[in-house]
Design an enzyme around this catalytic site. Structure first.
Site, PDB file in Angstrom:
ATOM      1  N   CYS A  28      -0.449   4.103   2.179  1.00  0.00           N
ATOM      2  CA  CYS A  28      -0.238   3.917   3.622  1.00  0.00           C
ATOM      3  C   CYS A  28       1.223   4.157   3.990  1.00  0.00           C
ATOM      4  CB  CYS A  28      -0.587   2.493   4.056  1.00  0.00           C
ATOM      5  SG  CYS A  28      -2.083   1.835   3.342  1.00  0.00           S
ATOM      6  N   ASP A  29       2.147   3.651   3.185  1.00  0.00           N
ATOM      7  CA  ASP A  29       3.558   3.592   3.601  1.00  0.00           C
ATOM      8  C   ASP A  29       4.488   4.489   2.789  1.00  0.00           C
ATOM      9  OD1 ASP A  29       2.800   1.640   5.447  1.00  0.00           O
ATOM     10  OD2 ASP A  29       3.052   0.036   3.979  1.00  0.00           O
TER      11      ASP A  29
ATOM     12  N   CYS B   2       0.830  -1.215   0.000  1.00  0.00           N
ATOM     13  CA  CYS B   2       0.000   0.000   0.000  1.00  0.00           C
ATOM     14  C   CYS B   2       0.856   1.253   0.000  1.00  0.00           C
ATOM     15  CB  CYS B   2      -0.921  -0.021   1.219  1.00  0.00           C
ATOM     16  SG  CYS B   2      -1.908   1.465   1.373  1.00  0.00           S
TER      17      CYS B   2
END
Ligand code: NDP
Length: 316
Positions: free
Chosen positions: A139-140, A136
Site C-alpha cells: 500500500c505505502d 503494508c
C-alpha cells in the site's frame, strides 16, 4: 431500521468468506455477505502470491480476490459493504448488527473476519502513523522510492515486505529480534542473498525520531545482555510485519476463544461452541494462516451450514 431475517450470513470477504459464499450460494442458502473493513481482506494488500494452487505463474492478491468475488457473485451471493459491529448470539436465530444500525437475524452464521496487523506498542507508532509507520508495503511502499526503509519481523510476511520494498527503495533493513529468521527456507534465502537488504539480527526497536515524519529508528542489539548496544539507523519509513491478531472481539461473550483470541472450532470442522455458528479462515486459525487453508475452511463452513439447514426446518 427493521430487522432482516435470512438463512445464512457470512461476515468477511477474504478467501474464507468468498469460498463459503460460493458453496452456500450453490446450495441455495441465499447467503448475504458483509465485506468488512477491507473488501477482499488482507490479501488485496499482498503483492505476489506464488503458492495458491492453480496459478503456475503466480498471481496478485488483488487479482485472486477479484476472481473469488466474481465467482461468488456468479452464483448469486448478496455482497454488501458493511462491518459487523455487534451481536446477540444468546439464542437462535442469531442477531448481528451492521454498522451500528442495521439488524439481521440469521439461522446460520459463518464468521470469516480474519485478523489485523499487530503493532509493537511504542508511543511513536501512533505519533508517526501515516507519516512513516506502516503495516503494508504494497500500500505505502511507493512513497519510499529511492529512500532507506526498515521492516520489523522475521517471518514470511516480513521477508515478503522486505523483498517488495527492495524493488523500490535504496536500502532495506530487516530488524529481527532473534538470531535467526522464522520464515520459510525460500524466503530466507531470497532475503539473505538480496544485495539491498541488510538483516539486523538480535535487534529490537526502541523508538523513532524525526521532526517532519520519520528520519530514523533507535535500536538496541542484544537487549538486556552485558554486550547490549544501542544504535540508530537513518530511514524514512518503518514497516511492521510482526504478525496478526484475530478479529474476534464482538463474539467474545458468546463463543469459546483460545488464549490468543482465536475462535475455537471442533477439530477437523468449522463448528464453534454454538450450533449453526461456524468460523473459517484466520480468525480461527493460529497455525497455518494461508490463503488456501482459509479457502478450504470456508468450503467446509459452507458445507456445514448447508447440512445444518437441511436438518432444521427454517421458515425463511
Ligand atoms: P509470524 O507469526 O510467522 O512471524 C512474526 C514475526 O514477527 C516473527 O519473526 C516474530 O519474532 C516477530 N515478532 C513478533 N512480535 C514481535 C515484537 N514485539 N518485536 C519484534 N518482532 C516481533 O507472522 P507472519 O505474518 O510473518 O506469517 C503468518 C503466517 O502467514 C505464517 O504461517 C506464514 O508462513 C504465512 N505467510 C506466508 C507467506 C508466503 O508463503 N509467501 C507470506 C506471508 C505470510 P520471533 O520469531 O522472535 O517470534
Amino acid at each position: 431500521m427493521g430487522t432482516e431475517r435470512i438463512k445464512c450470513l457470512i461476515i468477511g470477504s477474504g478467501p474464507a468468506g468468498y469460498t463459503a459464499a460460493i458453496y452456500t450460494s450453490r446450495a441455495n442458502l441465499k447467503p448475504v455477505l458483509y465485506e468488512g473493513f477491507q473488501s477482499g481482506g488482507q490479501l488485496v494488500a499482498t503483492s505476489e502470491i506464488e503458492n495458491f494452487p492453480g496459478y503456475p505463474e503466480g498471481t496478485t492478491g488483488f487479482a485472486l480476490m477479484d476472481d473469488l468475488r466474481r465467482q461468488a457473485l456468479r452464483f448469486g451471493t448478496d455482497i454488501r459493504p458493511g462491518i459487523a459491529t455487534g451481536c446477540d448470539l444468546s439464542r437462535s436465530p442469531y442477531g448481528i448488527t451492521i454498522d451500528g444500525e442495521k439488524h439481521i437475524e440469521t439461522e446460520t452464521l459463518i464468521i470469516c473476519t480474519g485478523s489485523s496487523a499487530k503493532y509493537l506498542g511504542l508511543p511513536d507508532e501512533s505519533k508517526y502513523s501515516g507519516r512513516g509507520v506502516s503495516t503494508c508495503a504494497t500500500c505505502d511502499g511507493f512513497f519510499y522510492r529511492g529512500k532507506s526503509v526498515a521492516v520489523v519481523g522475521g517471518g514470511d510476511s516480513a521477508c515478503q515486505e522486505a523483498l517488495y520494498l527492495a524493488g523500490l527503495a535504496e536500502k532495506v533493513y530487516l530488524i529481527v529480534r532473534k538470531d535467526h529468521l522464522r520464515a520459510s527456507g525460500i524466503m530466507r534465502d531470497r532475503v539473505m542473498n538480496h544485495p539491498l537488504v541488510e538483516v539486523l539480527f538480535n535487534t529490537n526497536t526502541l523508538g523513532l525520531f524525526g521532526d517532519d515524519g520519520v528520519r530514523g529508528v533507535r535500536l538496541v542489539r542484544f537487549m538486556g545482555e552485558l554486550r547490549e548496544e544501542k544504535f540508530e539507523i537513518g530511514v524514512s519509513g518503518l514497516f511492521l510485519a510482526i504478525g496478526h491478531s484475530p478479529n474476534s472481539g464482538i463474539f467474545r461473550d458468546y463463543l469459546d476463544l483460545d488464549e490468543g483470541g482465536y475462535i475455537r472450532t471442533v477439530l477437523g470442522t468449522t463448528r464453534t461452541s454454538l450450533p449453526g455458528v461456524f468460523a473459517a479462515g484466520d480468525v480461527a486459525d493460529p497455525s497455518y494462516r494461508q490463503a488456501v487453508t482459509a479457502a478450504g475452511s470456508g468450503c467446509i463452513a459452507g458445507i456445514e451450514a448447508e447440512r445444518y439447514c437441511s436438518v432444521h426446518d427454517f421458515s425463511v
